[in-house]
Design a protein around this motif. Structure first.
Motif, PDB file in Angstrom:
ATOM      1  N   ASN A   1     -25.072  39.173  23.446  1.00  0.00           N
ATOM      2  CA  ASN A   1     -25.197  37.726  23.355  1.00  0.00           C
ATOM      3  C   ASN A   1     -23.957  37.160  22.664  1.00  0.00           C
ATOM      4  OD1 ASN A   1     -25.849  35.046  22.948  1.00  0.00           O
ATOM      5  ND2 ASN A   1     -27.953  35.468  22.320  1.00  0.00           N
ATOM      6  N   LYS A   2     -23.076  36.563  23.451  1.00  0.00           N
ATOM      7  CA  LYS A   2     -21.848  35.954  22.934  1.00  0.00           C
ATOM      8  C   LYS A   2     -22.058  34.491  22.570  1.00  0.00           C
ATOM      9  CE  LYS A   2     -18.858  39.338  23.548  1.00  0.00           C
ATOM     10  NZ  LYS A   2     -18.064  39.876  22.454  1.00  0.00           N
ATOM     11  N   GLY A   3     -23.300  34.006  22.720  1.00  0.00           N
ATOM     12  CA  GLY A   3     -23.591  32.602  22.474  1.00  0.00           C
ATOM     13  C   GLY A   3     -24.115  32.331  21.084  1.00  0.00           C
ATOM     14  N   LYS A   4     -24.570  31.093  20.911  1.00  0.00           N
ATOM     15  CA  LYS A   4     -25.111  30.635  19.633  1.00  0.00           C
ATOM     16  C   LYS A   4     -26.631  30.429  19.695  1.00  0.00           C
ATOM     17  CE  LYS A   4     -20.892  28.151  18.190  1.00  0.00           C
ATOM     18  NZ  LYS A   4     -20.109  29.243  17.948  1.00  0.00           N
ATOM     19  N   VAL A   5     -27.226  30.701  20.868  1.00  0.00           N
ATOM     20  CA  VAL A   5     -28.671  30.563  21.020  1.00  0.00           C
ATOM     21  C   VAL A   5     -29.246  31.885  21.526  1.00  0.00           C
ATOM     22  CG1 VAL A   5     -28.530  28.084  21.491  1.00  0.00           C
ATOM     23  CG2 VAL A   5     -28.577  29.695  23.394  1.00  0.00           C
ATOM     24  N   MET A   6     -30.566  32.041  21.394  1.00  0.00           N
ATOM     25  CA  MET A   6     -31.269  33.227  21.886  1.00  0.00           C
ATOM     26  C   MET A   6     -31.117  33.327  23.404  1.00  0.00           C
ATOM     27  SD  MET A   6     -33.411  35.805  21.405  1.00  0.00           S
ATOM     28  CE  MET A   6     -34.399  35.625  19.934  1.00  0.00           C
ATOM     29  N   HIS A   7     -30.875  34.530  23.888  1.00  0.00           N
ATOM     30  CA  HIS A   7     -30.887  34.826  25.318  1.00  0.00           C
ATOM     31  C   HIS A   7     -31.696  36.103  25.508  1.00  0.00           C
ATOM     32  CE1 HIS A   7     -28.086  31.732  26.528  1.00  0.00           C
ATOM     33  NE2 HIS A   7     -27.193  32.139  25.643  1.00  0.00           N
ATOM     34  N   GLU A   8     -32.011  36.395  26.765  1.00  0.00           N
ATOM     35  CA  GLU A   8     -32.723  37.625  27.080  1.00  0.00           C
ATOM     36  C   GLU A   8     -32.311  38.093  28.458  1.00  0.00           C
ATOM     37  OE1 GLU A   8     -36.950  36.882  27.152  1.00  0.00           O
ATOM     38  OE2 GLU A   8     -36.811  35.682  28.957  1.00  0.00           O
TER      39      GLU A   8
ATOM     40  N   HIS B   1     -34.584  40.929  24.318  1.00  0.00           N
ATOM     41  CA  HIS B   1     -34.457  39.617  23.697  1.00  0.00           C
ATOM     42  C   HIS B   1     -33.350  39.736  22.664  1.00  0.00           C
ATOM     43  CE1 HIS B   1     -38.334  38.846  25.561  1.00  0.00           C
ATOM     44  NE2 HIS B   1     -38.678  40.029  25.111  1.00  0.00           N
ATOM     45  N   VAL B   2     -32.323  38.888  22.777  1.00  0.00           N
ATOM     46  CA  VAL B   2     -31.135  39.099  21.968  1.00  0.00           C
ATOM     47  C   VAL B   2     -30.740  37.820  21.218  1.00  0.00           C
ATOM     48  CG1 VAL B   2     -28.782  39.985  21.989  1.00  0.00           C
ATOM     49  CG2 VAL B   2     -30.392  40.737  23.755  1.00  0.00           C
ATOM     50  N   PRO B   3     -30.874  37.827  19.891  1.00  0.00           N
ATOM     51  CA  PRO B   3     -30.437  36.679  19.102  1.00  0.00           C
ATOM     52  C   PRO B   3     -28.920  36.479  19.217  1.00  0.00           C
ATOM     53  CG  PRO B   3     -31.841  38.139  17.808  1.00  0.00           C
ATOM     54  CD  PRO B   3     -31.499  38.867  19.072  1.00  0.00           C
ATOM     55  N   ALA B   4     -28.474  35.294  18.884  1.00  0.00           N
ATOM     56  CA  ALA B   4     -27.049  34.952  18.939  1.00  0.00           C
ATOM     57  C   ALA B   4     -26.218  35.980  18.169  1.00  0.00           C
ATOM     58  CB  ALA B   4     -26.835  33.564  18.355  1.00  0.00           C
ATOM     59  N   GLY B   5     -25.133  36.444  18.807  1.00  0.00           N
ATOM     60  CA  GLY B   5     -24.222  37.377  18.166  1.00  0.00           C
ATOM     61  C   GLY B   5     -24.694  38.815  18.103  1.00  0.00           C
ATOM     62  N   LYS B   6     -25.836  39.123  18.670  1.00  0.00           N
ATOM     63  CA  LYS B   6     -26.406  40.476  18.603  1.00  0.00           C
ATOM     64  C   LYS B   6     -26.385  41.151  19.973  1.00  0.00           C
ATOM     65  CE  LYS B   6     -27.815  39.928  14.306  1.00  0.00           C
ATOM     66  NZ  LYS B   6     -27.275  40.634  13.198  1.00  0.00           N
ATOM     67  N   THR B   7     -26.839  42.420  19.999  1.00  0.00           N
ATOM     68  CA  THR B   7     -26.961  43.160  21.253  1.00  0.00           C
ATOM     69  C   THR B   7     -28.372  43.725  21.367  1.00  0.00           C
ATOM     70  OG1 THR B   7     -26.252  45.265  20.299  1.00  0.00           O
ATOM     71  CG2 THR B   7     -24.520  43.867  21.222  1.00  0.00           C
ATOM     72  N   GLY B   8     -28.766  44.026  22.598  1.00  0.00           N
ATOM     73  CA  GLY B   8     -30.053  44.648  22.862  1.00  0.00           C
ATOM     74  C   GLY B   8     -29.919  45.553  24.071  1.00  0.00           C
ATOM     75  N   ASP B   9     -30.653  46.646  24.097  1.00  0.00           N
ATOM     76  CA  ASP B   9     -30.552  47.621  25.187  1.00  0.00           C
ATOM     77  C   ASP B   9     -31.844  47.707  25.993  1.00  0.00           C
ATOM     78  OD1 ASP B   9     -28.044  48.242  24.250  1.00  0.00           O
ATOM     79  OD2 ASP B   9     -28.550  50.260  23.571  1.00  0.00           O
ATOM     80  N   ILE B  10     -31.652  47.935  27.284  1.00  0.00           N
ATOM     81  CA  ILE B  10     -32.733  48.330  28.182  1.00  0.00           C
ATOM     82  C   ILE B  10     -32.292  49.661  28.764  1.00  0.00           C
ATOM     83  CG2 ILE B  10     -33.950  47.859  30.350  1.00  0.00           C
ATOM     84  CD1 ILE B  10     -33.392  44.876  29.900  1.00  0.00           C
TER      85      ILE B  10
ATOM     86  N   ARG C   1     -22.658  40.611  29.416  1.00  0.00           N
ATOM     87  CA  ARG C   1     -22.386  39.541  28.462  1.00  0.00           C
ATOM     88  C   ARG C   1     -23.184  38.293  28.832  1.00  0.00           C
ATOM     89  NH1 ARG C   1     -18.525  42.298  29.830  1.00  0.00           N
ATOM     90  NH2 ARG C   1     -17.575  40.908  31.335  1.00  0.00           N
ATOM     91  N   MET C   2     -23.805  37.692  27.808  1.00  0.00           N
ATOM     92  CA  MET C   2     -24.592  36.474  27.980  1.00  0.00           C
ATOM     93  C   MET C   2     -23.919  35.373  27.178  1.00  0.00           C
ATOM     94  SD  MET C   2     -28.376  38.168  27.459  1.00  0.00           S
ATOM     95  CE  MET C   2     -28.032  38.707  25.798  1.00  0.00           C
ATOM     96  N   THR C   3     -23.734  34.205  27.800  1.00  0.00           N
ATOM     97  CA  THR C   3     -23.061  33.098  27.126  1.00  0.00           C
ATOM     98  C   THR C   3     -23.885  31.823  27.223  1.00  0.00           C
ATOM     99  OG1 THR C   3     -21.817  32.558  29.135  1.00  0.00           O
ATOM    100  CG2 THR C   3     -20.771  34.088  27.574  1.00  0.00           C
ATOM    101  N   ASP C   4     -23.557  30.866  26.361  1.00  0.00           N
ATOM    102  CA  ASP C   4     -24.289  29.600  26.329  1.00  0.00           C
ATOM    103  C   ASP C   4     -23.950  28.686  27.503  1.00  0.00           C
ATOM    104  OD1 ASP C   4     -25.484  30.524  24.042  1.00  0.00           O
ATOM    105  OD2 ASP C   4     -24.302  29.281  22.675  1.00  0.00           O
TER     106      ASP C   4
END
Length: 172
Positions: free
Chosen positions: A91-98, A129-138, A65-68
């Motif tokens: 991405n549990k935040g409101k901004v892009m995370h990776e 690279h995961v936009p806000a509210g989305k998921t991404g897999d490695i 989980r990634m947060t702001d």
């Protein structure tokens, strides 16, 4: 003929010679884009921390989980050498995370580069690279024992502490 005109003409000619080469380069994705790993072939390149894995070979999925507030949870993973994992970045935040996997030195160097070039374009199988509210897999095979790291390298996030560690234990 003056030197300024000659120099300008040479620069123009060199630019024309380089144009066909530049146009032949593949298009890259920016951090703000939704990366299309499924549509492209994953290049399997051995890295010190492992190699891209086959989705069907993943023995387990770990949600990260990634947060702001610049936290990754969990921030420590234990893996056995040879294990293939699906790391699901949520991405549990409101901004892009990776999330980017690598050695500590590689991630620090990349974080510095990201500060200088925040719109840097790249897409590797050890990045999500995961936009806000989305998921991404490695999907990654950890085929070498050692201590490695994962982090968000978006400018300022790494420095704020958005990182974690991975211990790959040798085969039993």
């Amino acid at each position: 003929m003056n030197t300024t005109n000659t120099t300008t003409r040479r620069q123009f000619q060199l630019g024309l010679l380089a144009l066909p080469w530049a146009l032949s380069l593949p298009a890259a994705h920016a951090h703000g884009d939704q990366h299309g790993k499924a549509a492209s072939t994953v290049v399997k390149e051995q890295k010190p921390w492992g190699i891209a894995g086959e989705p069907g070979a993943a023995t387990r999925t770990i949600d990260i989980r990634m947060t702001d507030d610049m936290k990754l949870s969990p921030n420590h993973l234990e893996v056995r050498e040879g294990e293939t994992l699906r790391l699901r970045a949520i991405n549990k935040g409101k901004v892009m995370h990776e999330i980017v996997l690598g050695t500590g030195a590689d991630l620090r160097a990349h974080a510095e580069m990201m500060k200088k070039h925040p719109g840097m374009e790249h897409d590797e199988p050890y990045m999500a690279h995961v936009p806000a509210g989305k998921t991404g897999d490695i999907v990654w095979t950890f085929n070498r024992p050692g201590d490695f790291e994962f982090a968000c390298l978006i400018a300022g996030h790494f420095e704020a502490g958005m990182r974690g560690t991975i211990r790959v234990k040798p085969k039993a």
